[in-house]
Design an enzyme around this catalytic site. Structure first.
Site, mmCIF file in Angstrom:
data_model
loop_
_atom_site.group_PDB
_atom_site.id
_atom_site.type_symbol
_atom_site.label_atom_id
_atom_site.label_comp_id
_atom_site.label_asym_id
_atom_site.label_seq_id
_atom_site.Cartn_x
_atom_site.Cartn_y
_atom_site.Cartn_z
ATOM 1 C CD GLU A 59 -87.958 -7.095 -73.343
ATOM 2 O OE1 GLU A 59 -87.950 -8.091 -72.187
ATOM 3 O OE2 GLU A 59 -88.002 -7.883 -75.260
ATOM 4 C CG HIS A 95 -81.576 10.768 -61.916
ATOM 5 N ND1 HIS A 95 -82.727 9.930 -60.908
ATOM 6 C CD2 HIS A 95 -81.012 10.664 -61.732
ATOM 7 C CE1 HIS A 95 -81.288 8.569 -60.836
ATOM 8 N NE2 HIS A 95 -80.743 9.774 -61.703
ATOM 9 C CD GLU A 97 -87.137 11.466 -65.111
ATOM 10 O OE1 GLU A 97 -86.940 10.578 -65.649
ATOM 11 O OE2 GLU A 97 -84.806 11.792 -64.494
ATOM 12 C CB CYS A 125 -85.538 6.079 -60.376
ATOM 13 S SG CYS A 125 -84.846 7.274 -59.536
ATOM 14 C CB CYS A 128 -87.396 10.740 -60.984
ATOM 15 S SG CYS A 128 -85.610 11.284 -60.892
#
Length: 222
Positions: A59, A95, A97, A125, A128
């Site tokens: 988490e 990034h 992606e 994010c 992206c």
């Protein structure tokens, strides 16, 4: 999901201890000053220690500030062709992606169909996610399924809205099950040369954490 009081130590995940890690970071920082503003690492298989640390579906993702993206591209035309590999962020300017669409699949031919599956350490994010939505709207012959280990900043309304837009554009967003982590381990992680492939060893709470994120994603995309 039971609250975790502290992150697993880097040493437990195949990472160097804090002292060595500090020295490595200094070296990397010096090296990165010489890098161009856009730099992405690509390959067929990623180091096992990166997988064990970066893909861990905890988490609290302290220290996990890179994105690792493993991909499978099935191109369907007169003949079907399958390609695979992985991308990782080398530094914050790029990034993974974005790099996929810029370098791996920069153009979708209109006479071909593309079925693409990503196995990503965390969900995209907002920027992206918006780019993914744009690409799917622009290329109707592109089908994208994204399997994620963790949800990134899922509490933020802007992030939730971006994920919903991705779904509306046709993106299938899923949380990685233990079997998916095992698939990545077998197909995208380096094995030591001269040794038999090591079996995937699930970490503690892998199933519980999967269920936690699956519930959160269902709430967002309902």
């Amino acid at each position: 999901m039971a609250e975790k009081q502290e992150e697993p130590s880097n040493a437990q995940n195949g990472e160097p201890d804090n002292a060595e890690e500090g020295e490595e970071k200094k070296k990397k920082k010096l090296k990165r000053e010489d890098l161009p503003p856009f730099e992405i690492v690509t390959g067929e298989r990623l180091p096992a220690m990166f997988f064990k640390f970066q893909f861990r579906n905890v988490e609290y993702s302290s220290g996990r500030n890179k994105t690792f993206l493993c991909y499978v591209i099935e191109t369907q035309g007169k003949e079907s062709v399958t390609s695979r590999g992985y991308l990782e962020d080398e530094h914050a300017a790029a990034h993974a992606e974005m790099a996929f669409f810029n370098t791996i699949l920069p153009k979708c031919e209109s006479n071909l169909r593309y079925n693409v599956t990503w196995y990503v350490s965390s969900s995209p994010c907002v920027t992206c996610a918006d780019r993914i939505t744009e690409m799917l709207k622009k290329n109707k012959n592109l089908r994208l399924t994204i399997m994620v280990g963790r949800l990134f900043m899922w509490e933020e309304p802007e992030m939730q809205a971006a994920l919903k837009k991705m779904k509306s554009a046709g993106c299938k967003l899923r949380i990685m099950k233990p079997q998916d982590f095992e698939y990545v381990w077998q197909n995208f992680v380096e094995q030591e040369e001269g040794e038999e492939a090591k079996a995937f060893v699930p970490w503690e709470d892998i199933q519980e954490n999967f269920q936690y994120y699956e519930e959160k994603l269902a709430e967002i995309l309902h």
